[in-house]
Scaffold this motif. Sequence first.
Motif, short mmCIF file in Angstrom:
data_model
loop_
_atom_site.label_atom_id
_atom_site.label_comp_id
_atom_site.label_asym_id
_atom_site.label_seq_id
_atom_site.Cartn_x
_atom_site.Cartn_y
_atom_site.Cartn_z
N VAL A 123 -20.40 61.14 -30.36
CA VAL A 123 -19.85 60.03 -29.85
C VAL A 123 -18.68 60.60 -29.02
O VAL A 123 -18.50 61.94 -29.00
N LYS A 124 -18.18 59.85 -27.91
CA LYS A 124 -16.79 60.39 -27.27
C LYS A 124 -15.76 60.72 -27.96
O LYS A 124 -15.54 60.13 -29.35
N LYS A 125 -14.93 61.68 -27.69
CA LYS A 125 -13.96 62.58 -28.48
C LYS A 125 -12.91 61.36 -28.90
O LYS A 125 -12.45 61.51 -30.08
N ASP A 126 -12.53 60.25 -28.46
CA ASP A 126 -11.62 59.48 -28.76
C ASP A 126 -12.26 58.12 -29.70
O ASP A 126 -11.61 57.06 -29.80
N SER A 127 -13.54 58.37 -29.82
CA SER A 127 -14.03 57.23 -30.50
C SER A 127 -13.66 56.94 -31.65
O SER A 127 -13.28 57.96 -32.70
#
Length: 311
Positions: free
Chosen positions: A101-105
Amino acid sequence: MPWTSRQARAETITVTHWGGQFYGVPYAVAMEKGFFKKNGVDVTGILTAAGGGTAVRNTLAGGIPFGEVSLAAAVQAINAGQKLIIIGAGAWSVADQMWLVKKDSTLKGIKDLAGKRVAYTAPGSVSNMLILMALKASGMTPQQVNLVPAGDLGAIISAVGSGAIDAGFSDELIYAQHKDLVKPLFMVRDVLDPRMMQTVMITTSEYAKAHPDIVKGLVNARREGLAYALDHPDEAGDITAKAYNNPNVALFRDHVRELVKVNYWSDGRLDYASMNRMVEGLQITGQVKGEVDWPKYVDTSYLPAGLHQTQ
């Protein structure tokens, strides 16, 4: 002793995700070390594919109709009437596979994927089977998520990073190169038994009967390439990085060493138990009814002596 044919001609074969994933390590080493020529086949190029049926089609279109493709794609193609045979095993572990997932998910685990866009590579691919099996093992159904075939791993990383999808399939190598952009949501080995047959070697029954020495030579060259890689993992990492045009040699060395530790590659011998685990994904989708009668799909006579017995 190697198999030999009268003349080694320059040819191409197919390896799924060549240039991106590590199914290709034994082939890269075999090319670099001259094992294909030694076994009577001059493999000078390898076609890639984004997985699933694309790899099977590329195999049939290659200079030699020989390829390493996902087990699921091979079974589907044979069930659809294509005169293919499985002649040996490729990668038989999924220990390094994951969804990112995206780093800031804010997503924390597989159960958080309900209602989300979740990417795999292609229909019938290993990643397609794995996400279906992982969802089932976690008490979820495919209908609870929006499954998206997104192409190769580079495309998936871009889609995750841009927010076009919420989670996407990857492996530890790709993740290691994009830690600033993405993070693991879950490792397949934490949800499923990692001993699953990802890929198998295939050819057409017609070609195998007409050119048994070439098929045997290809299988044996791969086996010799793998044996060399297991004994010289750092050099195998160097060779694969060169073949994949990737300058991050240290990363390749690390990854090959890790895959050696988890017994990632088969020397060609088949393992029906790990094959059946992967077929569960096809059963979940209804593309395979009941058990697979492997003797109708498999011909082990092209394997080196000592590897004919399935486990």
